[in-house]
Design a protein around this motif. Structure first.
Motif, PDB file in Angstrom:
ATOM      1  N   LEU A 105       1.184  -1.398  -0.040  1.00  0.00           N
ATOM      2  CA  LEU A 105      -0.154  -0.042  -0.244  1.00  0.00           C
ATOM      3  C   LEU A 105       0.693   1.094   0.011  1.00  0.00           C
ATOM      4  CD1 LEU A 105      -3.000  -0.980   2.572  1.00  0.00           C
ATOM      5  CD2 LEU A 105      -2.856  -0.331   0.196  1.00  0.00           C
ATOM      6  N   SER A 106       2.043   0.885   1.126  1.00  0.00           N
ATOM      7  CA  SER A 106       2.798   2.322   0.723  1.00  0.00           C
ATOM      8  C   SER A 106       3.362   2.735  -0.567  1.00  0.00           C
ATOM      9  CB  SER A 106       3.726   2.364   1.705  1.00  0.00           C
ATOM     10  OG  SER A 106       4.765   0.997   1.338  1.00  0.00           O
ATOM     11  N   HIS A 107       3.365   1.889  -1.529  1.00  0.00           N
ATOM     12  CA  HIS A 107       4.219   1.836  -2.742  1.00  0.00           C
ATOM     13  C   HIS A 107       3.448   2.069  -4.248  1.00  0.00           C
ATOM     14  CE1 HIS A 107       8.023   1.258  -1.043  1.00  0.00           C
ATOM     15  NE2 HIS A 107       7.567  -0.020  -0.567  1.00  0.00           N
ATOM     16  N   ILE A 108       2.480   1.369  -3.948  1.00  0.00           N
ATOM     17  CA  ILE A 108       0.915   1.824  -4.942  1.00  0.00           C
ATOM     18  C   ILE A 108       0.091   2.485  -5.059  1.00  0.00           C
ATOM     19  CG2 ILE A 108      -0.617   0.617  -6.543  1.00  0.00           C
ATOM     20  CD1 ILE A 108       0.759  -2.193  -5.747  1.00  0.00           C
ATOM     21  N   ASN A 109       0.133   3.556  -5.533  1.00  0.00           N
ATOM     22  CA  ASN A 109      -1.451   5.087  -5.274  1.00  0.00           C
ATOM     23  C   ASN A 109      -1.784   4.197  -5.797  1.00  0.00           C
ATOM     24  OD1 ASN A 109      -2.028   7.259  -6.370  1.00  0.00           O
ATOM     25  ND2 ASN A 109      -0.331   8.012  -6.375  1.00  0.00           N
ATOM     26  N   ASP A 124       1.217   7.504 -13.723  1.00  0.00           N
ATOM     27  CA  ASP A 124       0.716   7.720 -11.981  1.00  0.00           C
ATOM     28  C   ASP A 124       1.991   5.946 -11.936  1.00  0.00           C
ATOM     29  OD1 ASP A 124       0.168   9.262 -11.857  1.00  0.00           O
ATOM     30  OD2 ASP A 124      -2.073   7.692 -11.638  1.00  0.00           O
ATOM     31  N   LEU A 125       1.799   5.409 -12.425  1.00  0.00           N
ATOM     32  CA  LEU A 125       2.244   4.408 -12.325  1.00  0.00           C
ATOM     33  C   LEU A 125       3.998   3.946 -11.547  1.00  0.00           C
ATOM     34  CD1 LEU A 125       2.576   1.033 -10.675  1.00  0.00           C
ATOM     35  CD2 LEU A 125       2.657  -0.068 -13.091  1.00  0.00           C
ATOM     36  N   LYS A 126       5.173   4.965 -12.567  1.00  0.00           N
ATOM     37  CA  LYS A 126       5.838   5.694 -12.993  1.00  0.00           C
ATOM     38  C   LYS A 126       6.463   5.917 -11.192  1.00  0.00           C
ATOM     39  CE  LYS A 126       6.908   5.930 -17.754  1.00  0.00           C
ATOM     40  NZ  LYS A 126       7.570   7.055 -18.898  1.00  0.00           N
ATOM     41  N   ASN A 127       5.574   6.488 -11.153  1.00  0.00           N
ATOM     42  CA  ASN A 127       5.349   7.137  -9.340  1.00  0.00           C
ATOM     43  C   ASN A 127       5.926   6.222  -8.205  1.00  0.00           C
ATOM     44  OD1 ASN A 127       4.742   9.919 -10.170  1.00  0.00           O
ATOM     45  ND2 ASN A 127       2.492   9.689  -9.794  1.00  0.00           N
ATOM     46  N   VAL A 128       6.424   4.456  -8.743  1.00  0.00           N
ATOM     47  CA  VAL A 128       6.512   4.014  -7.821  1.00  0.00           C
ATOM     48  C   VAL A 128       7.984   3.700  -8.255  1.00  0.00           C
ATOM     49  CG1 VAL A 128       4.492   3.312  -6.544  1.00  0.00           C
ATOM     50  CG2 VAL A 128       5.076   2.005  -8.356  1.00  0.00           C
ATOM     51  N   LEU A 129       8.413   3.624  -9.430  1.00  0.00           N
ATOM     52  CA  LEU A 129      10.048   3.007  -9.665  1.00  0.00           C
ATOM     53  C   LEU A 129      10.825   4.010  -8.697  1.00  0.00           C
ATOM     54  CD1 LEU A 129       9.486   3.851 -13.628  1.00  0.00           C
ATOM     55  CD2 LEU A 129       8.846   1.849 -12.500  1.00  0.00           C
ATOM     56  N   PHE A 130      11.899   2.967  -8.560  1.00  0.00           N
ATOM     57  CA  PHE A 130      12.891   2.820  -7.530  1.00  0.00           C
ATOM     58  C   PHE A 130      14.189   2.527  -8.952  1.00  0.00           C
ATOM     59  CE2 PHE A 130       9.569   1.263  -5.532  1.00  0.00           C
ATOM     60  CZ  PHE A 130      10.200   2.384  -4.191  1.00  0.00           C
ATOM     61  N   ASP A 131      15.550   3.060  -9.214  1.00  0.00           N
ATOM     62  CA  ASP A 131      16.092   3.462 -10.143  1.00  0.00           C
ATOM     63  C   ASP A 131      15.757   3.272 -11.013  1.00  0.00           C
ATOM     64  OD1 ASP A 131      18.104   4.272  -8.069  1.00  0.00           O
ATOM     65  OD2 ASP A 131      18.516   2.721  -7.237  1.00  0.00           O
ATOM     66  N   GLY A 132      14.100   3.261 -11.139  1.00  0.00           N
ATOM     67  CA  GLY A 132      13.950   3.134 -13.293  1.00  0.00           C
ATOM     68  C   GLY A 132      13.225   1.717 -13.048  1.00  0.00           C
ATOM     69  N   GLU A 133      12.989   1.235 -12.237  1.00  0.00           N
ATOM     70  CA  GLU A 133      12.622  -0.458 -11.466  1.00  0.00           C
ATOM     71  C   GLU A 133      11.068  -0.150 -10.942  1.00  0.00           C
ATOM     72  OE1 GLU A 133      15.105  -2.894 -12.100  1.00  0.00           O
ATOM     73  OE2 GLU A 133      16.373  -2.584 -13.116  1.00  0.00           O
TER      74      GLU A 133
END
Length: 88
Positions: free
Chosen positions: A25-29, A51-60
């Protein structure tokens, strides 16, 4: 559930709901939406809005989000592989 589109929508809704682990939940908006999906030769491609790009870490995507998405769609649709794509 009447068709595959309903199944796909239910998976995404479930992954964004309060009924799953708080670490996801803390990662999926909640605003993240699936645009479309396609199945070719047992490979499923799922396109999400930006909006899913907002949860990327170092592009993944984080490993936990990717695992949850891939496992859910593999189990529900019987595909061998799932590709997560972004609307460009």
């Amino acid at each position: 559930v009447n068709n595959d589109g309903d199944v796909a929508d239910m998976i995404i809704k479930r992954l964004k709901s309060n009924n799953i682990s708080s670490s996801l939940l803390s990662h999926i908006n909640y605003n993240v939406e699936m645009i479309s999906y396609e199945i070719n030769d047992e490979v499923m491609g799922i396109t999400f809005d930006n909006d899913l790009k907002n949860v990327l870490f170092d592009g993944e995507l984080s490993e936990s989000i990717e695992y949850a998405l891939v496992a859910s769609f593999k189990d529900s649709f019987g595909v061998k592989d799932v590709n997560i794509l972004f609307n460009s």
